[in-house]
Design an enzyme around this catalytic site. Structure first.
Site, PDB file in Angstrom:
ATOM      1  CG  HIS A   1      -1.863  -1.080   1.363  1.00 60.23           C
ATOM      2  ND1 HIS A   1      -1.783  -2.048   2.332  1.00 60.23           N
ATOM      3  CD2 HIS A   1      -2.967  -1.383   0.635  1.00 60.23           C
ATOM      4  CE1 HIS A   1      -2.793  -2.888   2.208  1.00 60.23           C
ATOM      5  NE2 HIS A   1      -3.524  -2.525   1.186  1.00 60.23           N
TER       6      HIS A   1
ATOM      7  CD  GLU B   1       1.661  -4.169 -12.902  1.00 68.59           C
ATOM      8  OE1 GLU B   1       2.546  -4.997 -12.599  1.00 68.59           O
ATOM      9  OE2 GLU B   1       1.734  -3.403 -13.884  1.00 68.59           O
TER      10      GLU B   1
END
Ligand code: AMP
Length: 283
Positions: free
Chosen positions: A40, A151
């Protein structure tokens, strides 16, 4: 190190962003479900390269969980998350409660086709409707210029791009590379569920996928390469493989040789479901 401003209502979020917009600043958004890890944080760093301010949403979105899934036990740790946001330099955290996002009268759901079909949807049929609905809401609430998605959740990234194209949501979607531990395991909030023995098994997922992707790139037949990868996952100690499949990178249509591809997989370790994906280079 400045703690981010924290808001929990759409009105307060919009008021803050309106203030910033008056000063002409650009805004990037990073939607998350919290339990923040280095994956994150990498998205926030990219966001801050692209825009003057970064808003991070922290919301465990109930509409993307099926009744059988881990909504109740999903890790929630707002205090620690805010420390991590301060480290990363995010200026605003939006941490709404469920009633703020989904009042009792809520009655709308967005369904995306195209890249949402198959793969995750074969096993989590309502997942992407929940993701698309919450992402559309977040974008309409914050109206960011761009948003960064990992991704790691490759199909989700494709679905969000499709959502923005189809609904003319003026948000530039930026895909960010997967952050892994030293053994190749993609960081995930759900890794916290894994015991030591399971962690050792989980760490083999990426290497097995990379091996299969290399075999595909070297000319192996897709059916045998994916079947071999599934076998290797079970041999490594995974309990069940939901799928290992090669797809075209942009559309997630069936992969054709000489096209850029992605090899995607989901597999279970006890009660924990892990996903990962790797690039398949065209010959
Ligand atoms: P989540 O909190 O799991 O919903 O994830 C929020 C965002 O972080 C999504 O865009 C994910 O794809 C991204 N993300 C999660 N894990 C990673 C990782 N290991 N590397 C990069 N991005 C990640």
């Amino acid at each position: 190190m400045n703690r981010p401003l924290v808001v929990d209502s759409v009105a307060a979020l919009r008021a803050q962003i309106r203030d910033w917009r008056r000063d002409g600043v650009s805004l990037a958004m990073v939607p998350t479900m919290g339990a923040l890890h280095d994956g994150h944080i990498s998205l926030i760093r990219i966001a801050l390269e692209k825009a003057d301010r970064c808003v991070v949403s922290i919301f465990v979105n109930p509409t993307q969980f099926a009744p059988s899934e881990d909504l109740d036990k999903y890790p929630r740790q707002l205090g620690r998350d805010l420390d991590r946001l301060a480290e990363a330099g995010a200026q605003l955290a939006f941490a709404p409660g469920v009633a703020q996002m989904y009042p009792a009268s809520f009655a709308t759901r967005i369904t995306v086709g195209g890249p949402a079909a198959g793969l995750e949807s074969d096993f989590r049929p309502t997942f992407f409707d929940g993701v698309a609905t919450v992402v559309a809401k977040l974008f309409l609430q914050a109206s960011p210029d761009c948003a960064v998605f990992g991704e790691k959740d490759y199909q989700q990234l494709c679905v969000v791009r499709q959502l923005c194209r189809d609904l003319d949501l003026p948000v530039d979607i930026i895909g960010a590379p997967t952050i892994r531990d030293a053994h190749g395991l993609a960081m995930s909030s759900r890794n916290a569920y894994l015991g030591d023995a399971e962690l050792a098994v989980a760490r083999q997922l990426n290497a097995i996928l990379r091996r299969a992707a290399a075999a595909l790139a070297a000319g192996a037949d897709e059916g045998s390469a994916t079947a071999e990868a599934s076998r290797a996952l079970i041999e490594a100690g995974f309990d069940k493989v939901d799928y290992v499949a090669a797809r075209e990178s942009l559309t997630l249509a069936p992969w054709r040789r000489n096209r850029d591809g992605r090899l995607l997989a989901a597999a279970w370790l006890g009660k924990t479901r892990l996903i990962d994906n790797v690039e398949v280079l065209s010959a």
